[in-house]
Structures are given as C-alpha cells and as structure tokens.
Write an enzyme that holds these catalytic residues in place. Sequence first.
Site, PDB file in Angstrom:
ATOM      1  N   LYS A  52      -5.836 -40.385 -13.460  1.00 54.00           N
ATOM      2  CA  LYS A  52      -7.255 -40.485 -13.943  1.00 54.00           C
ATOM      3  C   LYS A  52      -8.112 -39.600 -12.864  1.00 54.00           C
ATOM      4  CE  LYS A  52      -6.385 -44.609 -16.441  1.00 54.00           C
ATOM      5  NZ  LYS A  52      -6.037 -46.195 -16.345  1.00 54.00           N
ATOM      6  N   GLN A  96      -7.422 -51.233 -13.385  1.00 58.55           N
ATOM      7  CA  GLN A  96      -6.193 -50.950 -13.883  1.00 58.55           C
ATOM      8  C   GLN A  96      -5.460 -52.103 -14.328  1.00 58.55           C
ATOM      9  OE1 GLN A  96      -5.125 -48.052 -14.828  1.00 58.55           O
ATOM     10  NE2 GLN A  96      -3.148 -48.691 -15.709  1.00 58.55           N
ATOM     11  N   ASP A 119     -13.647 -48.666 -20.459  1.00 54.67           N
ATOM     12  CA  ASP A 119     -12.312 -49.209 -21.054  1.00 54.67           C
ATOM     13  C   ASP A 119     -12.764 -49.751 -22.620  1.00 54.67           C
ATOM     14  OD1 ASP A 119      -9.782 -48.906 -20.151  1.00 54.67           O
ATOM     15  OD2 ASP A 119      -9.925 -50.446 -18.523  1.00 54.67           O
TER      16      ASP A 119
HETATM   17  N1  GUN Z   1      -3.170 -50.535 -18.543  1.00 58.18           N
HETATM   18  C1  GUN Z   1      -2.482 -49.714 -19.703  1.00 58.18           C
HETATM   19  N2  GUN Z   1      -3.437 -49.133 -20.445  1.00 58.18           N
HETATM   20  C2  GUN Z   1      -4.608 -49.370 -20.028  1.00 58.18           C
HETATM   21  C3  GUN Z   1      -6.174 -49.050 -20.264  1.00 58.18           C
HETATM   22  O1  GUN Z   1      -6.178 -48.456 -21.036  1.00 58.18           O
HETATM   23  N3  GUN Z   1      -6.909 -49.293 -19.444  1.00 58.18           N
HETATM   24  C4  GUN Z   1      -6.802 -50.349 -18.323  1.00 58.18           C
HETATM   25  N4  GUN Z   1      -7.797 -50.685 -17.440  1.00 58.18           N
HETATM   26  N5  GUN Z   1      -5.579 -50.633 -17.744  1.00 58.18           N
HETATM   27  C5  GUN Z   1      -4.403 -50.251 -18.858  1.00 58.18           C
END
Ligand code: GUN
Length: 282
Positions: A52, A96, A119
């Site tokens: 990211k 996350q 998200d």
């Molecule tokens: N863990 C796995 N996929 C995601 C996601 O799309 N967003 C977040 N914040 N955590 C994740």
Amino acid sequence: MQIIDGKKVSEEIIEQIKIETGEFKASCGKVPGLAVVLVGDDPASAVYVRNKGKACERAGFHSYEHRLPADTSEVDLLALVRKLNADSEVNGILVQLPLPEGMDSQKVLEAIDPAKDVDGFHPVNVGGLASGISDLAPCTPAGIMELLDRYEIPIEGKEAVVLGRSNIVGKPAALLLLKRNATVTICHSRTKNLKEVTARADILVAAIGKADFVTADMVKEGATVIDVGINRVDGKLKGDVDFEAVAPKTSYITPVPGGVGPMTIALLMKNTLTAFKKQNSL
Ligand code: GUN
C-alpha cells in the site's frame, strides 16, 4: 477463454490517478494523504501494508505508516484513530485487519471518520452501499466491478453468484452487482445443492478462502469467473478456483496472483483520491 489481467489494469488506474494528483498539486498545492495502521507483526499483513505504501508512492500520494506492537491497548489504538481523524493532511485511514486477538475490530472501524473510511467498512458507508448511494465502496469488490467494466463484461440481467458472505468481499460484492442490475445469489457454507447454484452463474465470484474449491463441474460453459482467494499452500499462492480445470470452460477468468489482488490496492488509491476531493471540495 481470456485471462483478465488485473496487474495491467491496476497499473493503468494508478497511472491515471498519478496524472490527476499531479494536476491537483499544480492547481492547489495539495496531494492526497493515506494513513495505514498495522497492529502486530502478522507477516501477510506486513506485506499488504508495504504494498500500500509503494502504491501511494506511485500515485504521488503522501503515505503515513503507523506500526504498533501486538500488545497495543484498544484505548491507544482508538486514540491514534482520533488523531488521524483530526489531521487535515490525512484524507484516508486504513486499519489493517485482522487486528490482534482481544481487540474489538468493529469498535475500531466505527471510530474512523466515515469521510476518511477508504476501506468502506464504517456502518455509515456500509449503509450507503446498501442504499446504492455510497462513494466509498470496499476496495476488493469495487476492484472486481472495475475489471468487469474494463473487459466490457455485461452485468445487467445476468445471473451473478457470489461464493462467500464476508463483510469485506462477499456481501459488498453482491450489493455492487445488484446495483448494476444483475440477478444476485449469495452462497455460503450452509447452502444446499451448491453446484446447482454456481452452475447457473454467468458471473461467479469466489471468495470463500479455500484453495481450489471451485471445480470445473461447478461452472457454466462460457461463464466469467472472478477468483478472490489468496490461499498459501506449500509456500505458493493459490486461488479459490482450480484454475487449470476451470479456465478452459470460461469466457473470462482472473488468475491468482495477478487478478483481483492488485486491483484492491488500485481501488484503495481511487477511494483515497475520492475522499481527498470531497474533503477539499474539489
Ligand atoms: N485485510 C484483508 N483485506 C483487507 C482490506 O481490504 N482492508 C483492511 N483494512 N484489512 C484487510
């Protein structure tokens, strides 16, 4: 059969975002900022967070990484989220998941300012998605829609079957397909006659987290198959679809890796740009 190249499409999207970001920088001196919070040292999560950060760099965004130890208290994590909510340089916040055992993920997600919830997991944005009015949809399902559109795969009136009912993928994917007038069925571990249901699908989205779960007999001839699975088997990444057996039956199929995965990050950049524009009335 055509393989859907998510890596290529994601690079195109990030390139477009970089151009738009450069224009904003020139016109108003600001660029989008994304804060990513990682609690603990789950190795898979660490890889996602690093990717990211790299994508932010490619898009020309500011990236703020917050790594907290696994024994961080919920109170301290909530305090960080509130600080990021108040920081005008931060347009998007991503915590996350999964959070370490004992932390209330829902409480943490609800603490994020919905305007910065890139998200799309805050109840305000989940409700907006259910009503068809949200502009911050969860990144993985939004990435799936983008792939279908870029490959000009028809959605309206088609039978779409979503395997999996998670809040991150299955449910929002179903809502986005419904918004585009597909006839949508969600299947899960208690679904009866699963093969009969999946074999109806013109568009089959597999998001159940079981390697090679979708076999050729579950897929209609000429279907589009979208594989969201990321399963580690003997050190290799495997999707939820038995690619070798299923691919010859399909019109379009996403590979793992290189299909949906890179799209999630591209759509995170897109959501961050959307949040930035809204917060700055651009
Ligand atoms: N863990 C796995 N996929 C995601 C996601 O799309 N967003 C977040 N914040 N955590 C994740």
